[in-house]
Design a protein around this motif. Structure first.
Motif, PDB file in Angstrom:
ATOM      1  N   ALA A 186       0.880  -1.129  -0.162  1.00  0.00           N
ATOM      2  CA  ALA A 186      -0.108   0.046  -0.020  1.00  0.00           C
ATOM      3  C   ALA A 186       0.750   1.248   0.030  1.00  0.00           C
ATOM      4  O   ALA A 186       0.622   2.353  -0.710  1.00  0.00           O
ATOM      5  N   LEU A 187       2.046   1.166   0.850  1.00  0.00           N
ATOM      6  CA  LEU A 187       2.767   2.394   0.875  1.00  0.00           C
ATOM      7  C   LEU A 187       3.506   2.409  -0.551  1.00  0.00           C
ATOM      8  O   LEU A 187       3.865   3.818  -1.048  1.00  0.00           O
ATOM      9  N   THR A 188       4.132   1.395  -1.203  1.00  0.00           N
ATOM     10  CA  THR A 188       4.532   1.306  -2.484  1.00  0.00           C
ATOM     11  C   THR A 188       3.796   2.106  -3.381  1.00  0.00           C
ATOM     12  O   THR A 188       4.065   2.986  -4.339  1.00  0.00           O
ATOM     13  N   THR A 189       2.398   1.610  -3.514  1.00  0.00           N
ATOM     14  CA  THR A 189       1.484   2.263  -4.207  1.00  0.00           C
ATOM     15  C   THR A 189       1.218   3.613  -4.169  1.00  0.00           C
ATOM     16  O   THR A 189       1.217   4.599  -5.185  1.00  0.00           O
ATOM     17  N   TYR A 190       1.024   4.056  -2.745  1.00  0.00           N
ATOM     18  CA  TYR A 190       0.692   5.520  -2.524  1.00  0.00           C
ATOM     19  C   TYR A 190       1.805   6.466  -2.927  1.00  0.00           C
ATOM     20  O   TYR A 190       1.618   7.492  -3.347  1.00  0.00           O
ATOM     21  N   TYR A 191       3.160   5.853  -2.702  1.00  0.00           N
ATOM     22  CA  TYR A 191       4.248   6.842  -2.950  1.00  0.00           C
ATOM     23  C   TYR A 191       4.904   6.527  -4.116  1.00  0.00           C
ATOM     24  O   TYR A 191       6.149   7.095  -4.210  1.00  0.00           O
ATOM     25  N   ALA A 192       4.148   5.708  -5.222  1.00  0.00           N
ATOM     26  CA  ALA A 192       5.195   5.359  -6.354  1.00  0.00           C
ATOM     27  C   ALA A 192       5.574   6.572  -7.251  1.00  0.00           C
ATOM     28  O   ALA A 192       6.571   6.440  -7.569  1.00  0.00           O
ATOM     29  N   GLU A 193       4.913   7.651  -7.151  1.00  0.00           N
ATOM     30  CA  GLU A 193       5.399   8.562  -8.009  1.00  0.00           C
ATOM     31  C   GLU A 193       6.361   9.615  -7.477  1.00  0.00           C
ATOM     32  O   GLU A 193       7.608  10.088  -8.271  1.00  0.00           O
ATOM     33  N   GLU A 194       6.505   9.742  -6.214  1.00  0.00           N
ATOM     34  CA  GLU A 194       7.520  10.397  -5.469  1.00  0.00           C
ATOM     35  C   GLU A 194       8.971   9.543  -5.244  1.00  0.00           C
ATOM     36  O   GLU A 194      10.062  10.043  -5.559  1.00  0.00           O
ATOM     37  N   LEU A 195       8.631   8.160  -4.916  1.00  0.00           N
ATOM     38  CA  LEU A 195       9.518   7.368  -4.678  1.00  0.00           C
ATOM     39  C   LEU A 195      10.198   6.733  -5.860  1.00  0.00           C
ATOM     40  O   LEU A 195      11.341   6.580  -6.003  1.00  0.00           O
ATOM     41  N   GLY A 196       9.350   6.271  -6.781  1.00  0.00           N
ATOM     42  CA  GLY A 196       9.957   5.906  -7.855  1.00  0.00           C
ATOM     43  C   GLY A 196      10.470   4.429  -7.764  1.00  0.00           C
ATOM     44  O   GLY A 196      10.957   4.031  -8.729  1.00  0.00           O
ATOM     45  N   GLU A 197      10.308   3.749  -6.951  1.00  0.00           N
ATOM     46  CA  GLU A 197      10.759   2.462  -6.562  1.00  0.00           C
ATOM     47  C   GLU A 197       9.871   1.723  -5.475  1.00  0.00           C
ATOM     48  O   GLU A 197       9.292   2.708  -4.617  1.00  0.00           O
ATOM     49  N   PRO A 198       9.955   0.433  -5.152  1.00  0.00           N
ATOM     50  CA  PRO A 198       9.160  -0.033  -4.236  1.00  0.00           C
ATOM     51  C   PRO A 198       9.872  -0.078  -2.780  1.00  0.00           C
ATOM     52  O   PRO A 198      10.993   0.040  -2.663  1.00  0.00           O
ATOM     53  N   PHE A 199       9.107  -0.181  -1.850  1.00  0.00           N
ATOM     54  CA  PHE A 199       9.703  -0.349  -0.272  1.00  0.00           C
ATOM     55  C   PHE A 199       9.942  -1.726  -0.443  1.00  0.00           C
ATOM     56  O   PHE A 199       9.143  -2.685  -0.804  1.00  0.00           O
ATOM     57  N   ARG A 200      11.140  -2.167  -0.012  1.00  0.00           N
ATOM     58  CA  ARG A 200      11.332  -3.503   0.054  1.00  0.00           C
ATOM     59  C   ARG A 200      11.901  -4.305   1.431  1.00  0.00           C
ATOM     60  O   ARG A 200      11.430  -5.468   1.561  1.00  0.00           O
ATOM     61  N   THR A 201      12.638  -3.677   2.226  1.00  0.00           N
ATOM     62  CA  THR A 201      12.822  -4.411   3.512  1.00  0.00           C
ATOM     63  C   THR A 201      12.019  -3.894   4.636  1.00  0.00           C
ATOM     64  O   THR A 201      11.224  -2.872   4.620  1.00  0.00           O
ATOM     65  N   ALA A 202      11.945  -4.692   5.598  1.00  0.00           N
ATOM     66  CA  ALA A 202      11.183  -4.324   6.908  1.00  0.00           C
ATOM     67  C   ALA A 202      12.143  -4.581   8.199  1.00  0.00           C
ATOM     68  O   ALA A 202      12.633  -5.721   8.455  1.00  0.00           O
ATOM     69  N   GLY A 203      12.574  -3.446   9.022  1.00  0.00           N
ATOM     70  CA  GLY A 203      13.295  -3.451  10.032  1.00  0.00           C
ATOM     71  C   GLY A 203      12.344  -3.395  11.224  1.00  0.00           C
ATOM     72  O   GLY A 203      11.597  -2.675  11.320  1.00  0.00           O
ATOM     73  N   LEU A 204      12.408  -4.405  12.124  1.00  0.00           N
ATOM     74  CA  LEU A 204      11.710  -4.258  13.432  1.00  0.00           C
ATOM     75  C   LEU A 204      12.220  -3.847  14.706  1.00  0.00           C
ATOM     76  O   LEU A 204      13.441  -4.565  14.941  1.00  0.00           O
ATOM     77  N   CYS A 205      11.606  -2.957  15.587  1.00  0.00           N
ATOM     78  CA  CYS A 205      12.395  -2.800  16.638  1.00  0.00           C
ATOM     79  C   CYS A 205      11.304  -2.907  17.959  1.00  0.00           C
ATOM     80  O   CYS A 205      10.280  -2.341  17.847  1.00  0.00           O
ATOM     81  N   TYR A 206      11.799  -3.570  19.204  1.00  0.00           N
ATOM     82  CA  TYR A 206      10.887  -3.864  20.239  1.00  0.00           C
ATOM     83  C   TYR A 206      11.470  -2.935  21.269  1.00  0.00           C
ATOM     84  O   TYR A 206      12.457  -3.464  21.830  1.00  0.00           O
ATOM     85  N   TYR A 207      10.683  -2.141  21.542  1.00  0.00           N
ATOM     86  CA  TYR A 207      10.966  -1.221  22.830  1.00  0.00           C
ATOM     87  C   TYR A 207      10.142  -1.678  23.970  1.00  0.00           C
ATOM     88  O   TYR A 207       9.031  -1.544  23.956  1.00  0.00           O
TER      89      TYR A 207
END
Length: 208
Positions: free
Chosen positions: A96-117
């Motif tokens: 959903a983020l890749t689609t919404y920001y496609a024009e500005e970003l020009g590429e997909p979001f690919r990785t996911a980093g998780l942090c547990y506080y």
């Protein structure tokens, strides 16, 4: 590993899902940097927090700090672009983020980093995501927060007014443009009683 977190009554009753990104609001920070915020983008965030705290293979890390090695004050897990994500809503959010920001970003979001506080003693110091292309190119980092709200602080690199964004309960924040090069962000320690929080950071290829 699991932690107790109390969301709103409505949040507890809802299924895990995504709301529209059309309600996202943008703040221009200057020097080409900007910030988007969508409060409550992810529904059922309390349920997702419980699943991630239980199912993610969290790990502790130690890092060199000047002349000694210290514990990283949070738990971590990184998913590269070919790694299956630990919950079905995460690839849906990334797409959903890749689609919404496609024009500005020009590429997909690919990785996911998780942090547990885990509590107020866990934190992350002032920094920008400048490992890889983020040190020289405009890019985006999208963060979804589940669990108890914690403040994300932002300030111009070199000092200046500090902006404060309490994030949790399914909130989304996207740092774009030159933000990783011209601004810094942090989650500070606190002596107040705070519940646990998990942040999920989506990034394009080559940005850490």
């Amino acid at each position: 590993m699991s932690g107790a977190v109390q969301g709103s009554l409505l949040d507890d009753l809802e299924d895990v899902g995504l709301r529209s990104l059309s309600a996202t609001t943008r703040t221009e920070l200057g020097d080409g940097a900007w910030l988007d915020v969508r409060r409550g983008w992810l529904t059922g965030s309390g349920r997702l927090f419980e699943r991630l705290s239980r199912d993610v293979p969290w790990r502790e890390e130690r890092r060199q700090m000047y002349d000694r090695v210290v514990d990283v004050p949070r738990l971590l897990c990184f998913y590269d672009e070919e790694d299956p994500l630990p919950d079905l809503v995460l690839p849906a959010a990334r797409d959903a983020l890749t689609t919404y920001y496609a024009e500005e970003l020009g590429e997909p979001f690919r990785t996911a980093g998780l942090c547990y506080y885990r509590d107020g003693r866990d934190s992350v110091a002032w920094h920008g995501d400048r490992i890889g292309r983020g040190s020289t190119e405009d890019t985006m980092v999208a963060i979804v927060s589940v669990g108890a709200p914690r403040p994300l602080l932002l300030r111009p690199r070199g000092g200046g007014e500090v902006l404060r964004y309490p994030l949790g309960l399914g909130d989304l924040i996207v740092m774009g443009g030159s933000c990783q090069r011209t601004w810094e962000h942090a989650v500070p320690k606190t002596a107040k009683a705070v519940g646990p929080r998990i942040s999920i950071q989506f990034r394009p290829r080559g940005v850490r």
